[in-house]
Scaffold this active site. Structure first.
Site, PDB file in Angstrom:
ATOM      1  N   ASP A 143     -15.040  51.030  44.016  1.00 33.17           N
ATOM      2  CA  ASP A 143     -14.847  51.476  45.390  1.00 33.17           C
ATOM      3  C   ASP A 143     -16.172  51.861  46.022  1.00 33.17           C
ATOM      4  O   ASP A 143     -16.801  52.836  45.616  1.00 33.17           O
ATOM      5  CB  ASP A 143     -13.885  52.666  45.427  1.00 33.17           C
ATOM      6  CG  ASP A 143     -13.514  53.083  46.843  1.00 33.17           C
ATOM      7  OD1 ASP A 143     -13.785  52.310  47.786  1.00 33.17           O
ATOM      8  OD2 ASP A 143     -12.942  54.174  47.006  1.00 33.17           O
ATOM      9  N   ASP A 349     -16.894  47.260  53.090  1.00 33.49           N
ATOM     10  CA  ASP A 349     -16.118  48.034  52.127  1.00 33.49           C
ATOM     11  C   ASP A 349     -15.417  47.123  51.141  1.00 33.49           C
ATOM     12  O   ASP A 349     -14.755  46.156  51.540  1.00 33.49           O
ATOM     13  CB  ASP A 349     -15.095  48.901  52.873  1.00 33.49           C
ATOM     14  CG  ASP A 349     -14.320  49.806  51.945  1.00 33.49           C
ATOM     15  OD1 ASP A 349     -14.931  50.407  51.047  1.00 33.49           O
ATOM     16  OD2 ASP A 349     -13.095  49.923  52.124  1.00 33.49           O
TER      17      ASP A 349
END
Length: 465
Positions: A143, A349
């Protein structure tokens, strides 16, 4: 009969274009539909970063596909509606955090600091690493929107933690494990990052306790610790700071923990900056039946295949990676979008699925894409996705190329169709205003995306996996 050779040539050339599936022809690509493609129940290939002594890489896989370790295979793949619901929550949380707006969460049953991170259940890609000495394999989500890494640890039981198939990491079985004392500088630094949750109430010594609440109110609390992290045989990171999770509550699903790749001091990237220069990259495969890679470090000399654009930090903190988009093209034609629309930047992201564009940009993209796809019937929206098609009866589909242009006159052509369509829908949504946007992982597929904070840029290498 004179026309027969020409006809054969046309048929043969059309066959070649379908077979190759990725060749651009005047701004369009002919691709087979998902219904005409043979299903692949097994993992079909393994991709690795180009060999480089200054880099360390590990395989990366989608956690819902056959390339993922059996230990993270969930009981059932979430529906598209559920994936989009999770993704919408993550996107909203990240944009709220990046813009400095207040994020309101439901109450949690444990007392921990302000909300951090985003929804864990939206994350889709995993890597397997070794924790401790001897190394115990743990499969963790990656992440770029989180910083502090963590895994579940013994003596956590079923009442305090969620079920996982791998054995829980046992700190007492590792010769290199060390808890962080509460009065240490490392614990004070954790407080600066907002992850500190006070001290444990142990009688022999007081230990530093971390706490994270994600955007969907999932929580993890435990002892802040250091340990040896093994990327692969012969490549280890000593004194890696992470959270040894003793209480997890929420919708966690099978995985063993999380690997934080954000830009803050607690992240793996920052902790290894002395060795790898604050650089890392990944390649997300085009589908669930192939693998990509996660690599630490930048290529030492061969970067000719990369296209670079400047990297910026979010004004609200160092976690997020921000680039400036300047334009979008469809079918080889640049859309009429004022550059000021992108002035707030775009966060790249790994955990967000669908790209959220400033509303003006998305409106222009949708109009152009629908025009180019007018031969195919539109379907009703699927959750946030409002440009979806019915390809029933079509063995092949002609898809317009979609290209993103960034500061520095850098243009990347998204992989077609995997980087453009998700479940036969255009993988973009409007953000509701001309504010900060997010580049989701669908658009990043097949690119090696290189985040190089030391050199202040982000690179894109097409066709890397």
């Amino acid at each position: 009969m004179a026309s027969s050779p020409l006809l054969l040539c046309v048929i043969f050339c059309s066959y070649c274009l379908v077979a190759l599936g990725g060749r651009h022809e005047r701004g369009f690509v002919l691709v087979p539909t998902s219904s005409s493609s043979a299903s692949e129940p097994a993992c079909s290939s393994v991709s690795q970063v180009t060999s480089d002594p200054n880099r360390a890489s590990v395989p990366l896989a989608h956690r819902q596909g056959p390339c993922a370790p059996a230990s993270v295979a969930s009981s059932g793949k979430p529906s598209l509606a559920e994936r989009l619901r999770r993704d919408r929550a993550r996107r909203s949380h990240i944009l709220s955090k990046a813009s400095g707006r207040t994020v309101t969460l439901s109450g949690a049953s444990v007392s921990i600091p302000t909300s951090l991170g985003a929804a864990v259940d939206s994350l889709e890609y995993v890597v397997t690493l070794g924790f401790g000495t001897p190394a115990v394999q743990q499969t963790v989500l990656i992440d770029t929107g989180s910083d502090l890494s963590w895994v579940q640890c013994k003596p956590c039981d079923s009442t305090a933690c969620y079920p996982q198939k791998d054995p829980l990491f046992d700190p007492t079985a590792s010769s290199t494990y060390a808890p962080v004392p509460c009065d240490s500088n490392a614990c004070k630094a954790l407080a600066d990052g907002g992850y500190n949750d006070g001290c444990t109430n142990r009688t022999d010594s007081s230990l530093c306790q971390y706490g994270i609440e994600y955007g969907n109110a999932d929580t993890t609390v435990g002892v802040y610790s250091t340990e040896t992290l093994t990327l692969k045989p012969g490549v280890a990171i000593r004194n890696f700071s992470f959270g040894c999770g003793l209480r997890q509550q929420g919708t966690f699903d099978k995985f063993d923990g999380l690997l934080g790749l954000g830009g803050a001091p607690e992240s793996l990237v920052s902790q290894t900056a002395g060795t790898y220069g604050g650089a890392f990259s990944y390649c997300l495969p085009p589908g669930n039946t192939t693998t990509g890679f996660l690599a630490l470090g930048a290529p030492s000399n061969n970067t000719a295949d990369f296209l670079f654009t400047p990297l910026h930090s979010s004004p609200e903190g160092p976690t997020f990676y921000v680039v400036t988009m300047t334009g979008i093209s469809v079918g080889g034609k640049k859309l009429d979008i004022p550059p000021a629309v992108f002035s707030r930047g775009m966060i790249i992201d790994s955990g967000t699925v669908i790209t959220g564009l400033p509303e003006t940009a998305y409106s222009a993209l949708r109009t152009a894409f629908r025009s180019a796809m007018s031969a195919y019937p539109l379907l009703p929206p699927k959750e946030d996705l409002d440009t979806c098609y019915n390809f029933t009866g079509f063995s092949n589909v002609t898809v317009p190329t979609v290209s993103l242009t960034f500061d520095g006159d850098v243009t990347i052509d998204l992989d077609a169709p995997s980087g453009i369509l998700l479940d036969d829908c255009l993988a973009f949504v409007g953000a509701g205003s001309d504010d900060t946007g997010i580049i989701g992982n669908v658009n990043q597929r097949t690119f090696e995306v290189l985040y190089d904070s030391g050199r202040g840029h982000v690179g894109f290498r097409p066709g890397a996996c």
